[in-house]
Design a protein around this motif. Sequence first.
Motif, PDB file in Angstrom:
ATOM      1  N   GLY A 182       0.840  -1.189   0.000  1.00 15.27           N
ATOM      2  CA  GLY A 182       0.000   0.000   0.000  1.00 15.27           C
ATOM      3  C   GLY A 182       0.872   1.235   0.000  1.00 15.27           C
ATOM      4  O   GLY A 182       0.664   2.169   0.775  1.00 15.27           O
ATOM      5  N   ALA A 183       1.880   1.240  -0.871  1.00 15.25           N
ATOM      6  CA  ALA A 183       2.815   2.360  -0.914  1.00 15.25           C
ATOM      7  C   ALA A 183       2.194   3.578  -1.598  1.00 15.25           C
ATOM      8  O   ALA A 183       2.754   4.669  -1.563  1.00 15.25           O
ATOM      9  CB  ALA A 183       4.094   1.951  -1.631  1.00 15.25           C
ATOM     10  N   HIS A 184       1.014   3.397  -2.180  1.00 10.29           N
ATOM     11  CA  HIS A 184       0.281   4.496  -2.811  1.00 10.29           C
ATOM     12  C   HIS A 184       1.081   5.267  -3.841  1.00 10.29           C
ATOM     13  O   HIS A 184       1.106   6.489  -3.856  1.00 10.29           O
ATOM     14  CB  HIS A 184      -0.310   5.439  -1.767  1.00 10.29           C
ATOM     15  CG  HIS A 184      -1.390   4.754  -0.986  1.00 10.29           C
ATOM     16  ND1 HIS A 184      -2.543   4.289  -1.584  1.00 10.29           N
ATOM     17  CD2 HIS A 184      -1.476   4.396   0.314  1.00 10.29           C
ATOM     18  CE1 HIS A 184      -3.292   3.694  -0.664  1.00 10.29           C
ATOM     19  NE2 HIS A 184      -2.650   3.738   0.484  1.00 10.29           N
ATOM     20  N   TYR A 185       1.831   4.549  -4.671  1.00 11.03           N
ATOM     21  CA  TYR A 185       2.353   5.145  -5.892  1.00 11.03           C
ATOM     22  C   TYR A 185       2.370   4.041  -6.928  1.00 11.03           C
ATOM     23  O   TYR A 185       2.064   2.893  -6.623  1.00 11.03           O
ATOM     24  CB  TYR A 185       3.735   5.770  -5.668  1.00 11.03           C
ATOM     25  CG  TYR A 185       4.895   4.789  -5.622  1.00 11.03           C
ATOM     26  CD1 TYR A 185       5.279   4.185  -4.429  1.00 11.03           C
ATOM     27  CD2 TYR A 185       5.596   4.478  -6.783  1.00 11.03           C
ATOM     28  CE1 TYR A 185       6.334   3.295  -4.387  1.00 11.03           C
ATOM     29  CE2 TYR A 185       6.667   3.583  -6.746  1.00 11.03           C
ATOM     30  CZ  TYR A 185       7.027   2.996  -5.540  1.00 11.03           C
ATOM     31  OH  TYR A 185       8.069   2.115  -5.504  1.00 11.03           O
ATOM     32  N   GLY A 186       2.730   4.386  -8.128  1.00 10.23           N
ATOM     33  CA  GLY A 186       2.791   3.345  -9.148  1.00 10.23           C
ATOM     34  C   GLY A 186       2.267   3.828 -10.482  1.00 10.23           C
ATOM     35  O   GLY A 186       2.900   3.631 -11.507  1.00 10.23           O
ATOM     36  N   TRP A 187       1.114   4.503 -10.446  1.00  5.38           N
ATOM     37  CA  TRP A 187       0.560   4.925 -11.733  1.00  5.38           C
ATOM     38  C   TRP A 187       1.409   6.008 -12.379  1.00  5.38           C
ATOM     39  O   TRP A 187       1.471   6.107 -13.613  1.00  5.38           O
ATOM     40  CB  TRP A 187      -0.902   5.351 -11.611  1.00  5.38           C
ATOM     41  CG  TRP A 187      -1.149   6.609 -10.816  1.00  5.38           C
ATOM     42  CD1 TRP A 187      -1.500   6.678  -9.504  1.00  5.38           C
ATOM     43  CD2 TRP A 187      -1.073   7.956 -11.289  1.00  5.38           C
ATOM     44  NE1 TRP A 187      -1.632   7.975  -9.113  1.00  5.38           N
ATOM     45  CE2 TRP A 187      -1.379   8.791 -10.184  1.00  5.38           C
ATOM     46  CE3 TRP A 187      -0.778   8.560 -12.510  1.00  5.38           C
ATOM     47  CZ2 TRP A 187      -1.398  10.180 -10.286  1.00  5.38           C
ATOM     48  CZ3 TRP A 187      -0.794   9.944 -12.597  1.00  5.38           C
ATOM     49  CH2 TRP A 187      -1.096  10.729 -11.505  1.00  5.38           C
ATOM     50  N   GLN A 188       2.124   6.804 -11.565  1.00  6.83           N
ATOM     51  CA  GLN A 188       2.977   7.846 -12.134  1.00  6.83           C
ATOM     52  C   GLN A 188       4.096   7.232 -12.968  1.00  6.83           C
ATOM     53  O   GLN A 188       4.360   7.671 -14.091  1.00  6.83           O
ATOM     54  CB  GLN A 188       3.580   8.713 -11.016  1.00  6.83           C
ATOM     55  CG  GLN A 188       2.550   9.463 -10.176  1.00  6.83           C
ATOM     56  CD  GLN A 188       2.073   8.675  -8.971  1.00  6.83           C
ATOM     57  OE1 GLN A 188       2.190   7.450  -8.918  1.00  6.83           O
ATOM     58  NE2 GLN A 188       1.505   9.374  -7.995  1.00  6.83           N
ATOM     59  N   TRP A 230       4.072   4.216 -14.225  1.00  6.96           N
ATOM     60  CA  TRP A 230       3.431   3.509 -15.343  1.00  6.96           C
ATOM     61  C   TRP A 230       3.141   4.494 -16.472  1.00  6.96           C
ATOM     62  O   TRP A 230       3.409   4.211 -17.646  1.00  6.96           O
ATOM     63  CB  TRP A 230       2.138   2.854 -14.837  1.00  6.96           C
ATOM     64  CG  TRP A 230       1.409   2.078 -15.874  1.00  6.96           C
ATOM     65  CD1 TRP A 230       1.664   0.810 -16.285  1.00  6.96           C
ATOM     66  CD2 TRP A 230       0.281   2.534 -16.651  1.00  6.96           C
ATOM     67  NE1 TRP A 230       0.773   0.445 -17.266  1.00  6.96           N
ATOM     68  CE2 TRP A 230      -0.080   1.465 -17.511  1.00  6.96           C
ATOM     69  CE3 TRP A 230      -0.453   3.717 -16.687  1.00  6.96           C
ATOM     70  CZ2 TRP A 230      -1.146   1.569 -18.397  1.00  6.96           C
ATOM     71  CZ3 TRP A 230      -1.508   3.805 -17.572  1.00  6.96           C
ATOM     72  CH2 TRP A 230      -1.842   2.746 -18.423  1.00  6.96           C
ATOM     73  N   LEU A 231       2.619   5.673 -16.101  1.00  6.37           N
ATOM     74  CA  LEU A 231       2.290   6.689 -17.108  1.00  6.37           C
ATOM     75  C   LEU A 231       3.562   7.248 -17.741  1.00  6.37           C
ATOM     76  O   LEU A 231       3.650   7.396 -18.970  1.00  6.37           O
ATOM     77  CB  LEU A 231       1.480   7.811 -16.449  1.00  6.37           C
ATOM     78  CG  LEU A 231       0.932   8.891 -17.375  1.00  6.37           C
ATOM     79  CD1 LEU A 231      -0.100   8.301 -18.324  1.00  6.37           C
ATOM     80  CD2 LEU A 231       0.292  10.011 -16.563  1.00  6.37           C
ATOM     81  N   ASP A 238      11.752  -1.858 -11.936  1.00  7.54           N
ATOM     82  CA  ASP A 238      10.723  -2.901 -11.937  1.00  7.54           C
ATOM     83  C   ASP A 238      11.340  -4.295 -11.898  1.00  7.54           C
ATOM     84  O   ASP A 238      10.893  -5.158 -11.154  1.00  7.54           O
ATOM     85  CB  ASP A 238       9.843  -2.769 -13.185  1.00  7.54           C
ATOM     86  CG  ASP A 238       8.551  -2.028 -12.876  1.00  7.54           C
ATOM     87  OD1 ASP A 238       8.205  -1.939 -11.683  1.00  7.54           O
ATOM     88  OD2 ASP A 238       7.898  -1.547 -13.823  1.00  7.54           O
ATOM     89  N   MET A 290      12.663  -4.925  -8.511  1.00  2.00           N
ATOM     90  CA  MET A 290      11.570  -5.180  -7.565  1.00  2.00           C
ATOM     91  C   MET A 290      10.972  -6.573  -7.780  1.00  2.00           C
ATOM     92  O   MET A 290      10.494  -7.205  -6.834  1.00  2.00           O
ATOM     93  CB  MET A 290      10.488  -4.111  -7.720  1.00  2.00           C
ATOM     94  CG  MET A 290      10.885  -2.767  -7.139  1.00  2.00           C
ATOM     95  SD  MET A 290       9.739  -1.462  -7.602  1.00  2.00           S
ATOM     96  CE  MET A 290       8.448  -1.686  -6.395  1.00  2.00           C
ATOM     97  N   GLU A 348      -3.575   0.807  -5.274  1.00  3.37           N
ATOM     98  CA  GLU A 348      -2.548   1.745  -5.724  1.00  3.37           C
ATOM     99  C   GLU A 348      -1.240   1.453  -5.001  1.00  3.37           C
ATOM    100  O   GLU A 348      -0.939   2.004  -3.947  1.00  3.37           O
ATOM    101  CB  GLU A 348      -2.975   3.199  -5.475  1.00  3.37           C
ATOM    102  CG  GLU A 348      -2.026   4.188  -6.127  1.00  3.37           C
ATOM    103  CD  GLU A 348      -2.526   5.616  -6.020  1.00  3.37           C
ATOM    104  OE1 GLU A 348      -3.644   5.825  -5.542  1.00  3.37           O
ATOM    105  OE2 GLU A 348      -1.775   6.521  -6.412  1.00  3.37           O
ATOM    106  N   ASP A 349      -0.487   0.572  -5.604  1.00  2.00           N
ATOM    107  CA  ASP A 349       0.731   0.088  -4.964  1.00  2.00           C
ATOM    108  C   ASP A 349       1.603  -0.554  -6.028  1.00  2.00           C
ATOM    109  O   ASP A 349       1.112  -1.268  -6.897  1.00  2.00           O
ATOM    110  CB  ASP A 349       0.351  -0.954  -3.902  1.00  2.00           C
ATOM    111  CG  ASP A 349       1.581  -1.520  -3.215  1.00  2.00           C
ATOM    112  OD1 ASP A 349       2.096  -0.856  -2.307  1.00  2.00           O
ATOM    113  OD2 ASP A 349       2.033  -2.606  -3.609  1.00  2.00           O
ATOM    114  N   PHE A 363       0.950  -2.968  -9.773  1.00  2.00           N
ATOM    115  CA  PHE A 363       1.880  -2.635 -10.856  1.00  2.00           C
ATOM    116  C   PHE A 363       2.988  -3.668 -11.066  1.00  2.00           C
ATOM    117  O   PHE A 363       3.900  -3.422 -11.852  1.00  2.00           O
ATOM    118  CB  PHE A 363       2.445  -1.226 -10.661  1.00  2.00           C
ATOM    119  CG  PHE A 363       1.407  -0.170 -10.931  1.00  2.00           C
ATOM    120  CD1 PHE A 363       1.129   0.222 -12.232  1.00  2.00           C
ATOM    121  CD2 PHE A 363       0.666   0.380  -9.903  1.00  2.00           C
ATOM    122  CE1 PHE A 363       0.146   1.167 -12.499  1.00  2.00           C
ATOM    123  CE2 PHE A 363      -0.325   1.326 -10.161  1.00  2.00           C
ATOM    124  CZ  PHE A 363      -0.581   1.719 -11.458  1.00  2.00           C
TER     125      PHE A 363
END
Lengths: 116, 231
Positions: free
Chosen positions: A9-15, A17-18, A79, A82, B191-192, B197
């Motif tokens: 639940g690190a609340h990032y990722g889409w940035q 990805w985009l 990625d 990770m 969102e993680d 992702f």
Amino acid sequence: MPTKKIPVGAHYGWQDWLAQRVTAIIMVLFSIVIIGFFMIKGGANYGDWKELFRSQLFRILALLFFLSVYYHAWIGIKDVLMDYIKPAGLRISLQVLVLLLLLACSIWSVTIIWGT
Amino acid sequence: MKFIIERYDPDQDQKPYFKEYDIQLEPSDRMLLDALIRIKSIDDTLALRRSCREGICGSDAMNINGKNGLACITKIVDLKEPVKLRPLPGLPIIRDLIVDMTQFFKQYHSIKPFVINNDPPPEKERLQSPEERLELDGLYECILCACCSTSCPSFWWNPDKFVGPAGLLAAYRFIADSRDQAVNERLDNLEDPYRLFRCHTIMNCVDVCPKGLNPSLAIGKIKEMMVRRGV
């Protein structure tokens, strides 16, 4: 060491990805421009390259292209690390190493593009 | 017909091994599951899960000639000999073709696979328009056989963190449901960098889904919603 519980639940990722998609589009566009230029010219020799990089605008575009390559590579390699590298300490060390390497590449690109 | 089946009994074997079977099939044996039941009638030590034998329960998922699928809806005539059968990859083996699905269901439960709606329930039912109902097609049909998640390298490497294609398909099934009111909580939950992702859209899940579903597409829609929410 904190508890062995595995939090997510690190609340990032889409940035990231985009950004990977945006940088990919920039790379494609620049490649089309370069390939198009030399198709029209009908080949590329030292003089043509020199001519092309005389323009300040083109140098900036080239730098944008290289920065896109490095940022794209950063997201991709991060990625991969990770995905496969489990120990967090080793993972962050490798990530820092890659980041420094790409930063060095960026500076090097500037010196090449604006070098004589 | 020749079969090579991975066998493992943790009480007796140090590690899994392959055992060959050469069996005479009957004309009534049409699906792989029929053949497996015939093998079991000869060698009753072979352990496998099966229940509905018609591709609804999702019990007999296994790795068939290198590709995950359901034995009960895999036609024998389509299989190349010798047929190599292994348990679903990436999950701990309990015995022979039976794997421990705990991790898989843990991820499934983590996305809260139920409609969340805090309005007082109406007298009869929560209605949907035909269009709203249409959005659930291709999502609700999942039978949780785990063929997709266990064919996904991201799930193999990070089964404790990555939700996996089955769980994410289910997540989008509830995100897309007009009766559900928890879309923001659901997106927050996903969102993680690991939970969502780790999906790099290699589409193994789409390739193997015995129900013909497309988890990659659903995952893409979740990512798109996150981008729309964030930019």
